[in-house]
Design an enzyme around this catalytic site. Structure first.
Site, PDB file in Angstrom:
ATOM      1  CG  HIS A 145      10.479 -53.964 -61.358  1.00 41.48           C
ATOM      2  ND1 HIS A 145       9.318 -53.553 -61.680  1.00 41.48           N
ATOM      3  CD2 HIS A 145      11.280 -52.749 -61.628  1.00 41.48           C
ATOM      4  CE1 HIS A 145       9.208 -52.436 -62.122  1.00 41.48           C
ATOM      5  NE2 HIS A 145      10.486 -51.794 -61.907  1.00 41.48           N
ATOM      6  CB  ALA A 146      13.884 -54.338 -56.302  1.00 40.54           C
TER       7      ALA A 146
END
Length: 147
Positions: free
Chosen positions: A67-68
């Site tokens: 994820h970011a």
């Protein structure tokens, strides 16, 4: 909201393998790109962050949640799940990974319910083992639907 509700249609898959961790991220995030949950910048941000910070998103042995940050290109909140039949390594010193759970959150709070449900799922050894042994996408979806 149930955990399964965070997964767009056809975002749960089983693949043979990924040659590299970068390809594993591409495979895992492809359904979220297709469903306009994230854009290409988001996928690149995950890769850049992995290069700079290491695979901080390995949750437990064998399981990663790439994820970011929301502002990197998350358009909606959603998840994907990819089970690899063969491990992929995120560097020499890191655990091999077979289960990738792609996460996108449109803001800092929208994914909290998903993370809570996911942690319930992964905290049960029986559920985790069932996910890792699944042979079909339907089996994976059924396991996720239990939470």
């Amino acid at each position: 909201m149930r955990l399964i509700d965070f997964f767009p249609e056809t975002s749960i898959s089983i693949k043979n393998s990924a040659r590299t961790w970068q390809e594993a991220i591409d495979i895992c995030m492809a359904p979220l790109l297709r469903h306009h949950v994230v854009n290409e910048n988001y996928v690149q941000a995950i890769k850049d962050s992995t290069v700079n910070n290491g695979p901080y998103y390995i949750l437990v042995p064998g399981v990663a949640m790439p994820h970011a940050r929301p502002e990197c290109g998350a358009l909606k909140t959603g998840m994907s799940l990819t089970l690899l039949k063969n491990d992929v390594h995120f560097g020499e010193d890191n655990e091999p990974v077979r289960l990738l759970i792609g996460l996108a959150a449109s803001d800092a709070n929208s994914h909290i319910d998903a993370i809570q449900a996911l942690s319930e799922l992964l905290s049960e050894d029986e559920h985790l083992e069932s996910l890792l042994r699944a042979e079909t996408e339907k089996q994976l979806a059924d396991i996720i639907s239990r939470v």
